[in-house]
Every structure is written in C-alpha cells, then in structure tokens.
Design an enzyme around this catalytic site. Structure first.
Site, mmCIF file in Angstrom:
data_model
loop_
_atom_site.group_PDB
_atom_site.id
_atom_site.type_symbol
_atom_site.label_atom_id
_atom_site.label_comp_id
_atom_site.label_asym_id
_atom_site.label_seq_id
_atom_site.Cartn_x
_atom_site.Cartn_y
_atom_site.Cartn_z
ATOM 1 N N ARG A 185 -9.166 8.914 -10.559
ATOM 2 C CA ARG A 185 -9.903 7.860 -9.866
ATOM 3 C C ARG A 185 -9.496 7.708 -8.403
ATOM 4 O O ARG A 185 -8.320 7.620 -8.075
ATOM 5 C CB ARG A 185 -9.710 6.522 -10.591
ATOM 6 C CG ARG A 185 -10.588 5.397 -10.049
ATOM 7 C CD ARG A 185 -10.422 4.147 -10.869
ATOM 8 N NE ARG A 185 -11.058 4.266 -12.159
ATOM 9 C CZ ARG A 185 -10.576 3.710 -13.272
ATOM 10 N NH1 ARG A 185 -9.440 3.066 -13.235
ATOM 11 N NH2 ARG A 185 -11.220 3.844 -14.410
ATOM 12 N N TYR A 195 7.353 7.342 -3.881
ATOM 13 C CA TYR A 195 7.343 7.057 -5.323
ATOM 14 C C TYR A 195 8.639 7.571 -5.927
ATOM 15 O O TYR A 195 9.071 8.683 -5.621
ATOM 16 C CB TYR A 195 6.194 7.786 -6.036
ATOM 17 C CG TYR A 195 4.801 7.254 -5.792
ATOM 18 C CD1 TYR A 195 4.495 6.462 -4.687
ATOM 19 C CD2 TYR A 195 3.774 7.562 -6.672
ATOM 20 C CE1 TYR A 195 3.215 5.999 -4.463
ATOM 21 C CE2 TYR A 195 2.478 7.095 -6.464
ATOM 22 C CZ TYR A 195 2.204 6.316 -5.359
ATOM 23 O OH TYR A 195 0.931 5.865 -5.151
ATOM 24 N N HIS A 211 -3.547 14.351 -17.367
ATOM 25 C CA HIS A 211 -2.620 13.602 -16.525
ATOM 26 C C HIS A 211 -1.214 14.213 -16.568
ATOM 27 O O HIS A 211 -0.309 13.753 -15.884
ATOM 28 C CB HIS A 211 -2.590 12.142 -17.006
ATOM 29 C CG HIS A 211 -1.905 11.187 -16.094
ATOM 30 N ND1 HIS A 211 -0.710 10.584 -16.407
ATOM 31 C CD2 HIS A 211 -2.241 10.727 -14.866
ATOM 32 C CE1 HIS A 211 -0.337 9.787 -15.427
ATOM 33 N NE2 HIS A 211 -1.246 9.853 -14.480
ATOM 34 N N ARG A 224 -3.356 14.353 -8.508
ATOM 35 C CA ARG A 224 -3.558 13.780 -7.173
ATOM 36 C C ARG A 224 -2.738 14.592 -6.182
ATOM 37 O O ARG A 224 -1.506 14.568 -6.227
ATOM 38 C CB ARG A 224 -3.088 12.326 -7.109
ATOM 39 C CG ARG A 224 -3.846 11.356 -8.004
ATOM 40 C CD ARG A 224 -3.454 9.920 -7.692
ATOM 41 N NE ARG A 224 -3.837 8.992 -8.739
ATOM 42 C CZ ARG A 224 -5.054 8.475 -8.879
ATOM 43 N NH1 ARG A 224 -6.006 8.820 -8.038
ATOM 44 N NH2 ARG A 224 -5.323 7.620 -9.851
ATOM 45 N N HIS A 236 7.821 4.801 -10.307
ATOM 46 C CA HIS A 236 6.772 5.560 -10.979
ATOM 47 C C HIS A 236 7.305 6.427 -12.120
ATOM 48 O O HIS A 236 6.533 6.958 -12.907
ATOM 49 C CB HIS A 236 6.063 6.437 -9.935
ATOM 50 C CG HIS A 236 4.779 7.040 -10.385
ATOM 51 N ND1 HIS A 236 4.649 8.378 -10.687
ATOM 52 C CD2 HIS A 236 3.563 6.494 -10.595
ATOM 53 C CE1 HIS A 236 3.395 8.632 -11.041
ATOM 54 N NE2 HIS A 236 2.718 7.510 -11.003
ATOM 55 N N ARG A 249 7.418 -1.688 -14.381
ATOM 56 C CA ARG A 249 7.079 -2.154 -13.026
ATOM 57 C C ARG A 249 5.838 -3.039 -13.014
ATOM 58 O O ARG A 249 5.794 -4.068 -12.363
ATOM 59 C CB ARG A 249 6.842 -0.965 -12.094
ATOM 60 C CG ARG A 249 6.233 -1.365 -10.745
ATOM 61 C CD ARG A 249 6.028 -0.177 -9.843
ATOM 62 N NE ARG A 249 5.244 0.877 -10.441
ATOM 63 C CZ ARG A 249 3.900 0.927 -10.407
ATOM 64 N NH1 ARG A 249 3.213 -0.031 -9.837
ATOM 65 N NH2 ARG A 249 3.251 1.945 -10.946
ATOM 66 N N ASN A 286 -4.435 -3.200 -3.604
ATOM 67 C CA ASN A 286 -4.367 -3.309 -5.065
ATOM 68 C C ASN A 286 -5.474 -4.214 -5.606
ATOM 69 O O ASN A 286 -6.127 -3.906 -6.601
ATOM 70 C CB ASN A 286 -3.010 -3.890 -5.497
ATOM 71 C CG ASN A 286 -1.868 -2.904 -5.373
ATOM 72 O OD1 ASN A 286 -2.079 -1.711 -5.177
ATOM 73 N ND2 ASN A 286 -0.649 -3.399 -5.481
#
Length: 702
Positions: A402, A466, A432, A372, A587, A559, A48
């Site tokens: 990304r 997730y 997204h 993703r 998530h 979160r 991270n």
C-alpha cells in the site's frame, strides 16, 4: 474458568491505533527534545492520520453502508467505532493546535519564523509578491463553479483555496460567485522568504485572489484539503494482466469517495455549504483548524540545514565485525551466522551481499522479495545489473504494497526489461516476507546457498530510521527452505511446508500458539518476551491469556496496536505491555520463549495480526546460534528496562508514560548509539578482538 471470548477482554483495534498516534503527538510536546525533532513528530502524526482516514475510517464507512454489524473480538459495530473515532479526534484537535503554536513560538526565539502573508514586513512581502507572479500564478488553476462549470474532480489529499466572490462593479450584497484555486503539489508547502521565514503558500494566494479572478472582489476565502477512500480492492481472479489492473486501480484511488474535509477555522458558512453541497461529507468528518493544514509538509522546514542545531545530532550506522574487513561477504558468512540490528549496525552489508553477488562470476542465481524499496534503490539496480550479466534473477515484487504500488510498478518493469523473472505476488495474498537467496558455485562444482532473512524491507532509506533485525546464514537447512519458498512463489504448490523456517498463512500462527502453550506447561517457570509492531489476533491473545492464568510471566513490547488487555484479575495478571516511541521507529519482530526447543529465539516479518498470520506470505526464522540468541535477548532486556521512551498499557486501555523519577534514565535508542560508537572506536584502534567481544556481548560491558 473465565470466558476468553468475552468482548470486554479485547481492546478495539482502531482506538488502540489512535492511542499510538497520540503517543507520537506527545513527542512533539516534549520540551527536552530539539525543536526540529518536535516538528518531525507533528509531521509524522499528521501523515499517520491521513492514512488512517484514507484506509481505516473509509473501510468502516463501507462496512456501515453494507449493514455489517460486528467486526472484531471487541464486538463494536462499525457505527460504534466511527462515533468513538470522531469523538477522540475532536478532543485531540486542541492538543495538535497548541503543540504547533508552542513550537512556532519557540522557533521565533531561535530566529526562525512561520508567518502568514499579512504578517510580513515590506521587504519580505515584496519577495512573496515576486514569487507569486513568477512561480505560483503560472501553475495554479483558478476554477469557477456554476451552471456551465461543474464542480471539479479533487484528488486525494489535494489542497485548494475556496473563494466567495462578487462582481467588482456591483455595490449590492448577494449574487455571490463561488470557485476555488487549486494549489498543485509541484509547489512547496511554504515559500521561504529571506533566510529564516516560511510563508504558507495559501496566504500568498489569498492576497492575490482578485488578480487571479480579475473584475471580482474577494468576499471570503478558506483553505481546505480533502481526503478520499484510498483502499484498493483488486479482483485478481479476473485479471489476465495483473500489472494493468494495478495501474487501473491506482487511477481509481484518486476517485474514491470523500471521507474527510479539513478546512481553516472561521471559514465563511456559505463557503462551507458550497463545498459540502458537492462533496456530501458527514459533518463530524469536517475538521476546522486555526493552524496551517497539512502538517505533514513540515519536513520542508526541518530540512533547513542552516538550523541543523535544532535537530538531534545525526547518527551514522556502523559497519562492525565481522563485516568490517575488505573480505568477501561470502567468506564472512561461511565462517558463521551473523545477525545485525539496524539502524545501529549499518544496512551496507545487505547491499554488499547483493552487489557482490551481481558481479561475482561464480554466482548463478539471485532471488529476492521486494515489498517496499526506495526510489533510487541500489539493491534493485544491482539485480538489474545481474540480469543484464546473464545471471538468473527472480524478483518477487509485491505490487499490492500500500502506497508503494507506483514505485514497485516502476521497478517491476525495469527488472523485466533487464531479463529478470518478476513475480507479482500470489493471488489473494500479499508477499510480506523479507528474504534473499544467492546461489553460488563453489570450487568443487557444488552449489552453495547464501541466505538473508530480515524483519525489515530492502530499503536503504528506511533502514536508517527503522529498527530491524537482519540475519545472514549459509546453513543447509535454511537454504533448503529458502529454495522451497521461492518455488512456492513462482510455481504452483498447494501443500508445501517449510521445515526450519515457518511460513504464513499455514505455519506461523500454529507455531506461535504452540510455543505459548508450551510455556504454559511450565507455569511460573515459563517466560515469554515478544516485540512487534501490533498484537491483534484473537487466537494468539487467548493463548497468551491461558499462559498468564498458568502463571507464565509475559512481557509484550508492541509499538502500535495492542488489542490484549493486560492486568485483568484472573486472566492477564502476569502480562505487561509497553510501547516504545522515539527517534527510531520500532519495526523489529523478536520472539523469546524460555523453554522452547530446539531454540528459544525467533525473528519474523510478521506481526501477530490476522492479516499477517492468515492473509500474507510471511516468514518466521529460528535463531540457533547461542551468541546471536544472547544478542537478541539483551536487546529485549534493554527495551524492557527503557523508562525514557516507554508507555505502559493499563487494564483500562489507556497508556501512561514511564517515569524515571529517582532512577537513572534509560533511553534504549541513545544507549545503543553510544554502544555501537564504542565498538567502532575499539575497532579503529585495531583492537579487533575487543570489538568482536563487544559485538557478541552487546551490553554486558556497556
């Protein structure tokens, strides 16, 4: 009336994120967790932090260089933020090191060791030597740096050993030579000596420096790791071939400006001066560590199956009613809307929908957004199979996702080769949204539309770790909006709006603000519970402040980042904010507004951040089915009651860990695992009615 533009009412985005990562680090210090779980959290923390420096710190440096003064509602300048970030991370360094050392000491009690070369006994040292000559020496790159050998290009996050050498035949001090040894990524981070000892690669390389530079004597060495600016700015308006531009951007990423240097503690000052004379990194962005660099590679040790008892028992996601039969997924959805909560409920029904659609001769079209996806994606393979079968396949592959750009480029090319129509996002926006649409011709010749809408990516790997919601429907209102949305993505459309779904950048933010204002009308009878990754948008925060001043009870489960300051007298007294950090990465985005009509409950791909609400194409999905509303509400209630994984945000901007004290400990992750296991057992006992009842009333009988 308070001034809601007052900067003191807003917490800084970057510092809020750092505090989230501190909560991750805190998990590594929890004695009650198995040692491998603690190692995992150290690895996650480090990974991270790499991304934070590559993107956020790099961006602040660029803003500072450009003379930008204010960057957010908190009105901190880029320089203010950089100073606070550096001070925060400098103070946290000791925590990282002590956590690592404590875990390593505890691992030794379990007969598992992380040792440097000089700590090895004769037998393991011989193994390390053999490994050096057979596996390391052939692939490492020794580099001299002098007038005829320029300082080499160092890729982002590359790992090397800097060396200070002297001519082996010279007895005089001085006239040192400097160079480095690149340690390629093809090598593992640790050499496994024997069955239970891990040796950092750089300590083996250090032992053999004089064989790598024959004729020279090693005076000093230091392992180091560099971080570069990894953000990409793509000039889409000038791009005739967007795929080509993305490929060029990925190459340029490797050459971004240096933004951080990590180096082992006690490094020779001459080595540090040698490195930084070429890299020009600000001294406060140089971090020294007495523990191995690149803790993100600890996953290598965590993967040792011989020590699996040091990890939490694995949980296998369950396929539960109504998807537990061999019935066609289309027939199941025909009977009514279905909502799953991953990873407790399996991702398999999502995969089954696309796989079945790819083979069903009645299916004429499949449309999906892909943000993703994993490297060996069964979903993308099913789309390729469908295209090869002659079905109309439209895949919106977001090439700007990304750090997933290269993987997405690979899949985009494969889909195109199979004959699918591939859309590379929308100019100026990231796509997204998580949506799939299957168009099937029924017996009467009419077309029927099967929809899947989600808060998470179409990624079977992350769906196991997730938490996300997954919604299936064939209702006509959703189908019409799904068709409109894909037409917007693949064609030209300036003014289209969705009727049942809400889409950003035009609809979600106004809808959310309107829903908040509506609750404010009910005063103390108003109720808002929202769950998301991050809350940043100042307009939404102002609306929440106004609702709180009207007496609305508001609970926010965020979160990661939260820029709202709760508990401020006269402004946010009725707002509580909590963060949940544990085994699974939270998530899902779930929104509940007690007095909203025609539905109280929504799921969304969008966090409440400017980038999601203003610069991305996102979807917010209303849930009309009462049983599914109840399921989501009970998930929210359980998480509000969690006192094992929760952190509460105070008005001062600090988080304090929830304490169970004399109360019963409530860990929402283990409760959900146990509950799904209970349903699964009922199902296996042929008590389908009992299992279905448990699914619909998620916790009432738990």
């Amino acid at each position: 009336m308070p001034d809601l533009n007052d900067s003191s009412l807003y917490l800084n985005r970057e510092l809020s994120w750092l505090k989230f990562n501190t909560r991750v680090l805190a998990q590594s210090m929890k004695k009650e967790l198995p040692l491998f779980e603690r190692l995992k959290f150290l690895a996650i923390y480090a990974t991270n932090l790499d991304e934070f420096y590559m993107i956020r710190v790099a961006g602040l440096k660029q803003l500072f260089s450009a003379g930008v003064i204010e960057t957010g509602a908190d009105q901190k300048t880029p320089l203010d933020q950089l100073r606070e970030i550096r001070a925060y991370l400098a103070s946290e360094k000791e925590v990282i090191q002590s956590s690592y050392e404590e875990i390593v000491a505890d691992l030794e009690k379990e007969n598992l060791y992380i040792k440097n070369y000089h700590e090895l006994g004769p037998v393991l040292a011989r193994q390390a030597n053999d490994y050096f000559f057979s596996n390391i020496l052939p692939v490492i790159v020794p580099i001299a740096v002098n007038a005829t050998h320029p300082f080499p290009h160092l890729n982002n996050l590359s790992f090397s050993l800097a060396v200070k050498l002297q001519d082996g035949e010279s007895e005089e001090e001085g006239n040192y030579k400097y160079g480095m040894i690149r340690i390629p990524r093809v090598l593992p981070r640790f050499f496994q000596a024997g069955e239970n000892t891990y040796v950092p690669i750089e300590s083996i390389v250090k032992k053999h420096v004089e064989e790598i530079f024959p004729g020279y004597r090693l005076i000093a060495s230091a392992a180091f790791r560099v971080t570069r600016n990894a953000d990409m700015v793509i000039e889409e308006e000038e791009a005739d071939d967007f795929m080509m531009i993305m490929e060029q951007g990925l190459k340029l990423r490797r050459k971004g400006a240096f933004v951080r240097l990590n180096i082992e503690e006690g490094a020779d000052p001459d080595i540090l001066e040698f490195l930084n004379s070429h890299m020009q990194i600000f001294f406060k962005d140089i971090y020294t560590y007495k523990i191995p660099l690149n803790l993100g590679a600890l996953w290598q040790i965590v993967g040792n199956k011989d020590f699996s008892h040091l990890a939490l028992p694995p949980y296998n996601p369950k396929v539960l009613p109504p998807f537990d039969s061999n019935e066609s997924v289309f027939k199941v959805i025909d009977k009514g809307d279905v909502l799953l909560f991953h990873p407790y409920e399996s991702f398999d029904p999502v995969l089954k929908l696309i796989k079945e659609a790819s083979k069903d001769p009645k299916v004429i079209s499949i449309r999906m957004t892909l943000y993703r996806v994993e490297k060996n994606s069964q979903i993308v393979q099913a789309l390729i199979d469908a295209a090869n079968e002659g079905k109309q396949v439209t895949a919106v592959v977001e090439l700007k996702a990304r750090f997933d750009e290269e993987n997405n480029l690979h899949w985009a090319k494969a889909l195109e080769q199979a004959g699918a129509h591939v859309v590379y996002g929308i100019t100026g926006f990231k796509v997204h949204a998580k949506i799939a649409q299957v168009i099937r011709q029924e017996e009467d010749g009419k077309l029927k539309f099967y929809m899947h809408l989600s808060t998470g990516n179409y990624n079977g790997a992350t769906a196991k770790v997730y938490t996300d919601t997954s919604f299936f429907t064939c209702k006509e209102d959703f189908a019409k909006d799904g068709t409109t949305f894909f037409h917007i993505l693949s064609g030209f459309s300036k003014y289209k709006k969705l009727q049942t779904l809400s889409m950003s950048p035009t609809q979600i933010k106004p809808k959310v603000v309107s829903l908040i204002h509506n609750e404010a009308k009910f005063g103390a009878e108003g109720r808002i519970i929202v769950k998301m990754n991050s809350l940043v948008d100042p307009d939404v925060i102002q609306a929440l402040y106004e609702a709180s001043m009207a007496g609305v009870q508001i609970d926010i489960i965020a979160r990661g980042i939260c820029c709202l300051r709760p508990g401020v007298a006269g402004v946010s007294e009725t707002i509580r904010v909590k963060s949940i950090v544990g085994k699974y990465l939270e998530h899902a985005r779930i929104f509940y507004f007690k007095n909203a009509e025609p539905t109280t409950t929504f799921i969304s791909s969008a966090d409440w951040m400017p980038r999601n609400l203003e610069r991305r194409l996102e979807l917010m999905t209303p849930i009309f089915d009462k049983a599914l509303q109840q399921k989501l509400f009970e998930i929210l209630q359980l998480q509000l009651n969690d006192n094992a994984l929760s952190w509460n945000l105070g008005s001062n901007g600090d988080y304090t860990q929830a304490v169970s004290s004399d109360e019963k400990s409530i860990n929402n992750h283990t409760i959900l695992e146990d509950y799904m296991n209970k349903i699964y057992k009922a199902q296996k006992k042929d008590s389908t009615h009992r299992a279905e009842k448990l699914v619909k009333r998620l916790f009432k009988e738990s």
